[in-house]
Design a protein around this motif. Structure first.
Motif, PDB file in Angstrom:
ATOM      1  N   GLY A 185       0.875  -1.248   0.009  1.00 22.88           N
ATOM      2  CA  GLY A 185      -0.063  -0.017  -0.163  1.00 22.88           C
ATOM      3  C   GLY A 185       0.854   1.357   0.147  1.00 22.88           C
ATOM      4  N   ASP A 186       2.081   1.190   0.536  1.00 19.73           N
ATOM      5  CA  ASP A 186       3.042   2.324   0.433  1.00 19.73           C
ATOM      6  C   ASP A 186       4.095   2.277  -0.668  1.00 19.73           C
ATOM      7  OD1 ASP A 186       1.816   3.198   2.904  1.00 19.73           O
ATOM      8  OD2 ASP A 186       3.396   1.875   4.059  1.00 19.73           O
ATOM      9  N   TRP A 187       3.604   1.158  -1.664  1.00 14.21           N
ATOM     10  CA  TRP A 187       4.663   1.083  -2.848  1.00 14.21           C
ATOM     11  C   TRP A 187       4.880   2.500  -3.668  1.00 14.21           C
ATOM     12  CZ3 TRP A 187       8.428  -2.197  -4.058  1.00 14.21           C
ATOM     13  CH2 TRP A 187       8.621  -2.224  -5.071  1.00 14.21           C
ATOM     14  N   ASP A 188       3.916   3.385  -3.736  1.00 15.46           N
ATOM     15  CA  ASP A 188       3.988   4.461  -4.836  1.00 15.46           C
ATOM     16  C   ASP A 188       4.910   5.370  -3.984  1.00 15.46           C
ATOM     17  OD1 ASP A 188       2.515   3.129  -6.734  1.00 15.46           O
ATOM     18  OD2 ASP A 188       0.768   4.139  -5.929  1.00 15.46           O
ATOM     19  N   ASP A 189       4.952   5.534  -2.731  1.00 13.68           N
ATOM     20  CA  ASP A 189       5.626   6.527  -2.074  1.00 13.68           C
ATOM     21  C   ASP A 189       7.096   6.252  -2.115  1.00 13.68           C
ATOM     22  OD1 ASP A 189       3.549   8.236  -1.386  1.00 13.68           O
ATOM     23  OD2 ASP A 189       3.224   7.035   0.509  1.00 13.68           O
ATOM     24  N   SER A 241       2.087 -13.628 -10.053  1.00 17.61           N
ATOM     25  CA  SER A 241       3.103 -12.839 -10.335  1.00 17.61           C
ATOM     26  C   SER A 241       2.732 -11.149 -10.358  1.00 17.61           C
ATOM     27  CB  SER A 241       3.892 -12.944 -11.406  1.00 17.61           C
ATOM     28  OG  SER A 241       5.285 -12.634 -11.610  1.00 17.61           O
ATOM     29  N   VAL A 242       3.656 -10.358 -10.107  1.00 13.30           N
ATOM     30  CA  VAL A 242       3.628  -8.928  -9.980  1.00 13.30           C
ATOM     31  C   VAL A 242       3.921  -8.472 -11.768  1.00 13.30           C
ATOM     32  CG1 VAL A 242       3.905  -8.250  -7.572  1.00 13.30           C
ATOM     33  CG2 VAL A 242       5.857  -8.263  -9.330  1.00 13.30           C
ATOM     34  N   ALA A 243       3.267  -7.482 -12.143  1.00 16.52           N
ATOM     35  CA  ALA A 243       3.505  -6.917 -13.530  1.00 16.52           C
ATOM     36  C   ALA A 243       4.431  -5.860 -13.241  1.00 16.52           C
ATOM     37  CB  ALA A 243       2.334  -6.415 -14.018  1.00 16.52           C
ATOM     38  N   PRO A 244       5.538  -5.769 -13.676  1.00 14.41           N
ATOM     39  CA  PRO A 244       6.595  -4.713 -13.738  1.00 14.41           C
ATOM     40  C   PRO A 244       5.978  -3.524 -14.466  1.00 14.41           C
ATOM     41  CG  PRO A 244       7.717  -6.502 -14.932  1.00 14.41           C
ATOM     42  CD  PRO A 244       6.153  -7.096 -14.806  1.00 14.41           C
ATOM     43  N   GLN A 245       6.101  -2.445 -13.780  1.00 11.49           N
ATOM     44  CA  GLN A 245       5.531  -1.323 -14.249  1.00 11.49           C
ATOM     45  C   GLN A 245       6.708  -0.305 -14.212  1.00 11.49           C
ATOM     46  OE1 GLN A 245       2.324  -0.388 -11.820  1.00 11.49           O
ATOM     47  NE2 GLN A 245       0.819  -2.045 -12.679  1.00 11.49           N
ATOM     48  N   ASP A 246       7.112   0.278 -13.137  1.00 12.72           N
ATOM     49  CA  ASP A 246       8.165   1.594 -13.238  1.00 12.72           C
ATOM     50  C   ASP A 246       9.363   0.811 -12.406  1.00 12.72           C
ATOM     51  OD1 ASP A 246       6.859   3.359 -14.287  1.00 12.72           O
ATOM     52  OD2 ASP A 246       6.082   4.288 -12.468  1.00 12.72           O
ATOM     53  N   PHE A 247       9.318  -0.540 -12.560  1.00 12.36           N
ATOM     54  CA  PHE A 247      10.462  -1.396 -11.909  1.00 12.36           C
ATOM     55  C   PHE A 247      10.816  -2.513 -12.668  1.00 12.36           C
ATOM     56  CE2 PHE A 247       6.661  -2.764 -10.173  1.00 12.36           C
ATOM     57  CZ  PHE A 247       6.526  -4.025 -10.223  1.00 12.36           C
ATOM     58  N   ASP A 248      11.878  -3.199 -12.558  1.00 13.02           N
ATOM     59  CA  ASP A 248      12.336  -4.411 -13.300  1.00 13.02           C
ATOM     60  C   ASP A 248      12.071  -5.539 -12.409  1.00 13.02           C
ATOM     61  OD1 ASP A 248      13.239  -2.938 -15.539  1.00 13.02           O
ATOM     62  OD2 ASP A 248      14.988  -2.574 -14.458  1.00 13.02           O
ATOM     63  N   LEU A 249      11.933  -6.667 -12.971  1.00  9.32           N
ATOM     64  CA  LEU A 249      11.486  -7.862 -12.027  1.00  9.32           C
ATOM     65  C   LEU A 249      12.457  -8.882 -12.553  1.00  9.32           C
ATOM     66  CD1 LEU A 249       9.547  -9.380 -10.043  1.00  9.32           C
ATOM     67  CD2 LEU A 249       8.179 -10.084 -12.199  1.00  9.32           C
ATOM     68  N   LEU A 250      12.890  -9.494 -11.362  1.00 10.25           N
ATOM     69  CA  LEU A 250      13.863 -10.645 -11.709  1.00 10.25           C
ATOM     70  C   LEU A 250      13.485 -11.824 -10.788  1.00 10.25           C
ATOM     71  CD1 LEU A 250      16.443 -12.019 -12.793  1.00 10.25           C
ATOM     72  CD2 LEU A 250      17.903 -10.866 -11.342  1.00 10.25           C
ATOM     73  N   SER A 275      10.566   7.827  -3.897  1.00  9.96           N
ATOM     74  CA  SER A 275      11.775   8.229  -2.982  1.00  9.96           C
ATOM     75  C   SER A 275      13.155   7.664  -3.574  1.00  9.96           C
ATOM     76  CB  SER A 275      11.551   7.491  -1.715  1.00  9.96           C
ATOM     77  OG  SER A 275      11.915   6.208  -1.531  1.00  9.96           O
ATOM     78  N   GLN A 276      13.046   6.763  -4.622  1.00 11.52           N
ATOM     79  CA  GLN A 276      14.345   6.136  -5.247  1.00 11.52           C
ATOM     80  C   GLN A 276      14.919   6.947  -6.209  1.00 11.52           C
ATOM     81  OE1 GLN A 276      15.322   3.311  -3.415  1.00 11.52           O
ATOM     82  NE2 GLN A 276      13.514   3.872  -2.440  1.00 11.52           N
ATOM     83  N   SER A 277      16.205   7.053  -6.450  1.00  8.32           N
ATOM     84  CA  SER A 277      16.941   7.741  -7.273  1.00  8.32           C
ATOM     85  C   SER A 277      17.491   7.099  -8.495  1.00  8.32           C
ATOM     86  CB  SER A 277      18.146   8.253  -6.654  1.00  8.32           C
ATOM     87  OG  SER A 277      19.052   7.262  -6.101  1.00  8.32           O
ATOM     88  N   ALA A 278      17.058   5.544  -8.458  1.00  3.55           N
ATOM     89  CA  ALA A 278      17.338   4.768  -9.447  1.00  3.55           C
ATOM     90  C   ALA A 278      16.155   3.826  -9.914  1.00  3.55           C
ATOM     91  CB  ALA A 278      18.622   3.974  -9.241  1.00  3.55           C
ATOM     92  N   ARG A 279      15.964   3.169 -11.035  1.00  5.18           N
ATOM     93  CA  ARG A 279      15.001   2.391 -11.197  1.00  5.18           C
ATOM     94  C   ARG A 279      15.093   1.019 -10.438  1.00  5.18           C
ATOM     95  NH1 ARG A 279      11.438   1.288 -15.469  1.00  5.18           N
ATOM     96  NH2 ARG A 279      10.732  -0.734 -15.676  1.00  5.18           N
ATOM     97  N   PRO A 280      14.138   0.704  -9.481  1.00  2.89           N
ATOM     98  CA  PRO A 280      14.177  -0.364  -8.504  1.00  2.89           C
ATOM     99  C   PRO A 280      14.053  -1.994  -9.339  1.00  2.89           C
ATOM    100  CG  PRO A 280      12.668   1.110  -7.620  1.00  2.89           C
ATOM    101  CD  PRO A 280      12.960   1.604  -9.064  1.00  2.89           C
ATOM    102  N   LEU A 281      14.474  -2.701  -8.647  1.00  3.58           N
ATOM    103  CA  LEU A 281      14.677  -4.205  -8.926  1.00  3.58           C
ATOM    104  C   LEU A 281      13.852  -4.957  -7.989  1.00  3.58           C
ATOM    105  CD1 LEU A 281      15.353  -6.534 -10.974  1.00  3.58           C
ATOM    106  CD2 LEU A 281      17.243  -7.043  -9.339  1.00  3.58           C
ATOM    107  N   VAL A 282      12.802  -5.526  -8.375  1.00  3.96           N
ATOM    108  CA  VAL A 282      11.789  -6.454  -7.485  1.00  3.96           C
ATOM    109  C   VAL A 282      12.663  -7.775  -7.883  1.00  3.96           C
ATOM    110  CG1 VAL A 282       9.764  -7.669  -6.877  1.00  3.96           C
ATOM    111  CG2 VAL A 282       9.843  -5.297  -7.591  1.00  3.96           C
TER     112      VAL A 282
END
Length: 111
Positions: free
Chosen positions: A8-12, A36-45, A16-23
Motif C-alpha cells: 500500500g506504500d509502494w508508490d511513495d 506474479s506482479v507486473a513490472p511497471q516502473d521497476f524491473d522484475l527478476l 523516493s528512489q533515485s534509480a530504477r528499482p529491481l523487484v
C-alpha cells in the motif's frame, strides 16, 4: 535492520528512489506460474531463494532491490543475506505477494 515496504506504500517508496528499482522475486517457479506482479516502473527478476548465493552476479549493486515472496518471510531472509553481502539498498516487501494482491492489485491471484 531491513526496511519493510508495504504494498500500500509502494508508490511513495518508488518516488523516493533515485534509480530504477529491481523487484527480486525469490519464490519457486510453480509459485510464479500461479501469481506474479507486473513490472511497471521497476524491473522484475525471479531467482528462487536457494539459488541466490550462486547467482549474486546477476544482482545490481547500484540499484534498490525490493525482495518479494509469498508472505514476506523468505524475502526477509534474502534481504538480510544481501545486506550481509554488501548490498546497501535492500528492502523487503512486507506481506509478500499476498499483501500485494490484497492491498495493491486484486488481479493477482491468491494462493
Amino acid at each position: 535492520m531491513i526496511e519493510q515496504v508495504r504494498p500500500g506504500d509502494w508508490d511513495d517508496w518508488m518516488r523516493s528512489q533515485s534509480a530504477r528499482p529491481l523487484v527480486l522475486d525469490v519464490r519457486e517457479p510453480w509459485e510464479l506460474r500461479t501469481a506474479s506482479v507486473a513490472p511497471q516502473d521497476f524491473d522484475l527478476l525471479a531467482i528462487p531463494m536457494n539459488e541466490i548465493p550462486g547467482r549474486l552476479a546477476e544482482l545490481p549493486t547500484d540499484r534498490p532491490i525490493a525482495c518479494l515472496c509469498h508472505h514476506g518471510a523468505r524475502s526477509q531472509r534474502v534481504a538480510m543475506f544481501l545486506a550481509h553481502q554488501g548490498y546497501s539498498d535492500v528492502v523487503n516487501i512486507a506481506g509478500g505477494i499476498e499483501a500485494w494482491a490484497r492491498d495493491r492489485d486484486p488481479s493477482v491471484p491468491l494462493y
